[in-house]
Write an enzyme that holds these catalytic residues in place. Structure first.
Site, PDB file in Angstrom:
ATOM      1  CG  ASP A 117     -19.817   4.309  33.988  1.00  0.00           C
ATOM      2  OD1 ASP A 117     -20.124   3.912  32.854  1.00  0.00           O
ATOM      3  OD2 ASP A 117     -20.397   5.262  34.549  1.00  0.00           O
ATOM      4  CG  ASP A 119     -18.264   8.922  33.832  1.00  0.00           C
ATOM      5  OD1 ASP A 119     -17.551   7.940  33.556  1.00  0.00           O
ATOM      6  OD2 ASP A 119     -19.388   9.095  33.342  1.00  0.00           O
ATOM      7  CG  ASP A 198     -27.807  14.431  30.402  1.00  0.00           C
ATOM      8  OD1 ASP A 198     -27.556  14.747  31.594  1.00  0.00           O
ATOM      9  OD2 ASP A 198     -27.557  13.300  29.931  1.00  0.00           O
TER      10      ASP A 198
END
Length: 519
Positions: A117, A119, A198
């Site tokens: 995907d 983003d 992260d």
């Protein structure tokens, strides 16, 4: 639906050559003075030697690791961005907002992998996105609200820099206003956001309008070294969000990367903190772990870090029991799983065997001689496939009932204690069991063939057992494929424009200038 995908040609992947180029370029960086000109749009970043982890502390702005480079140097052009993502980026820009591709899609583009995907992050607030740009989008999420935009049948997640600043834990400690005055506002905006992510390799920003990829936390360096490292100190990162442990395992499993020593030690120390994760989110992360061709490597990593006993105790006990007998062949286990998946997909044992014979590029090749000398090789495979089906059906009970889980674990001497985690509700039990009806009996008489090879989405939506069985077989076979083919872009017009506009002078920047500052 087409026949299940085959494994790609085993020759060295382009990503390996790309990593060599990235590593060569990164090693030749020169230290340049930082330019504080207020030009915006990502700033006038100059390359630096990599910052140390000792500087990853709250309130400290370490610009030594701030870099940008031209995406075209590593072969990333506008043609690599699909139509739906381009449209979202263009509409945001037309309304006067800056917009970037961010996270895993940038990482995967660098690795020449097909992003699952794309983003987007923008300077517009969520309210501005909904009122001024995409009126039909919906705002979802409580912890990290985003706009979900449906574009050409594809859902794109659009986040806002302002939302991230307000909702990420510890954001108030990222830098201080006095230090910010020394730097470009665009740089500070991107740097602040990257510090809240992260892992370093997920903290890259790509502005396809100027072909710049921005890296503030040595993400490209870690990609070139096949490393998974947290942005902030690992113990702090995992305590803030234990789900990052599972995401880290997922990334390492899919990419074949290693953890940095600090990150690995923190995972071992804090692994049981995943008990604090909401059950729905835990299920989502577990599903991601076992998808996209990384099921086997994910299970190995979960076992290595002691998490398999907690998440899937019955499967952990079974794997440990299987590994006691060194004669058990991993390829044989994978072959049986493929036979089981092919049986569900093709609907007959004959169809499954034909597929196995043709699937010569699979990670576990169909080698009849590995099936044992005691009887017909095909009968042995059929028996083991049927046995696997019975284990799958019994595992439904272990995922439904604590009592059934305890009884199953009692078969194994070294099984871990029951964690109390039940993943399947009791009302789902019967519906799930119907999916596997007939697969644990005489497979020569099993008949589940379909008149079409396309998915019937109405039946799938209704949970029809036959349709679910067919799709599940496809998913398992795709998951066991080590490499999935790259998805070609649908945005033909922009692809043509990209081929003309990518390099105005027709030349290609040298690798030695990968991280050079603007002239």
């Amino acid at each position: 639906m087409t026949t299940p995908r085959r494994r790609a040609d085993p020759s060295p992947p382009p990503a390996r050559r790309l990593l060599h180029r990235l590593g060569s370029a990164a090693s030749g960086l020169q230290t340049l003075a930082y330019s504080s000109k207020k030009e915006g749009g990502g700033g006038d970043m100059g390359p630096r030697n990599g910052g140390s982890s000792s500087n990853r502390r709250p309130g400290f702005v370490d610009s030594s690791s701030w870099r940008y480079f031209d995406s075209r140097v590593v072969g990333i052009t506008r043609g690599d961005i699909p139509r739906h993502a381009w449209t979202v980026l263009h509409r945001l820009k037309r309304k006067g907002f800056a917009a970037y591709l961010v996270g895993g899609c940038v990482r995967d583009l660098l690795l020449k992998r097909a992003p699952k995907d794309f983003d987007v992050i923008t300077t517009a607030s969520l309210q501005q996105i909904k009122k001024m740009v995409f009126q039909r989008c919906i705002i979802i999420g409580k912890r990290f609200p985003i706009c979900q935009v449906n574009m050409y049948g594809t859902k794109i997640e659009v986040s806002s820099f302002s939302t991230n600043a307000n909702h990420v834990k510890g954001s108030k400690n990222i830098g201080c206003s006095e230090e910010f005055k020394r730097y470009d506002e665009g740089d500070i905006l991107l740097w602040q956001n990257s510090m809240k992510r992260d892992f370093t390799i997920n903290s890259l920003f790509f502005n396809p309008f100027n072909f710049k990829i921005y890296d503030y936390v040595n993400g490209v360096r870690d990609i070139s070294k096949n490393k998974v490292s947290t942005v902030i100190p690992a113990r702090v990162s995992f305590k803030e969000d234990p789900a990052r442990i599972l995401r880290g395992l997922r990334i390492a499993a899919r990419l074949g990367f290693e953890f940095s020593s600090e990150t690995s030690a923190a995972i071992r120390e804090l692994s049981l903190s995943i008990t604090d994760i909401d059950k729905a989110r835990l299920m989502m992360e577990l599903n991601y772990l076992l998808s996209y061709g990384a099921a086997a490597s994910s299970l190995r990593l979960l076992r290595k870090y002691g998490l398999l006993d907690f998440l899937l105790p019955f499967q952990a006990a079974y794997m440990s029991d299987q590994m006691k007998d060194k004669s058990n062949d991993t390829d044989l286990m994978l072959m049986v799983i493929r036979a089981f998946a092919a049986l569900m997909y093709f609907g007959s044992w004959e169809g499954a065997v034909n597929f196995l014979n043709q699937d010569i590029g699979a990670p576990a090749p169909f080698i009849p001689e590995t099936l044992g000398p005691s009887r017909s090789k095909l009968e042995n495979l059929m028996e083991q496939t049927s046995h696997l089906a019975s284990l799958v059906k019994s595992s439904v009970d272990t995922l439904t009932s604590i009592d059934a889980l305890q009884q199953s674990l009692a078969k194994y001497s070294k099984a871990s204690q029951v964690s109390g985690l039940v993943l399947v509700s009791s009302r789902e039990r019967e519906r799930v069991l119907r999916i596997f009806e007939g697969l644990d009996t005489d497979l020569t008489s099993y008949e589940g063939t379909r008149g079409m090879q396309e998915i019937d989405y109405k039946l799938l939506k209704d949970g029809h057992p036959g349709e679910v069985r067919f799709v599940l077989g496809q998913v398992i076979m795709d998951t066991m494929s080590e490499e999935l083919p790259r998805v070609s872009t649908e945005y033909d017009q922009l692809n043509m424009e990209a081929s003309e506009d990518d390099l105005a002078d027709g030349s290609r920047p040298s690798l030695s200038t990968l991280f050079s500052s603007k002239s």
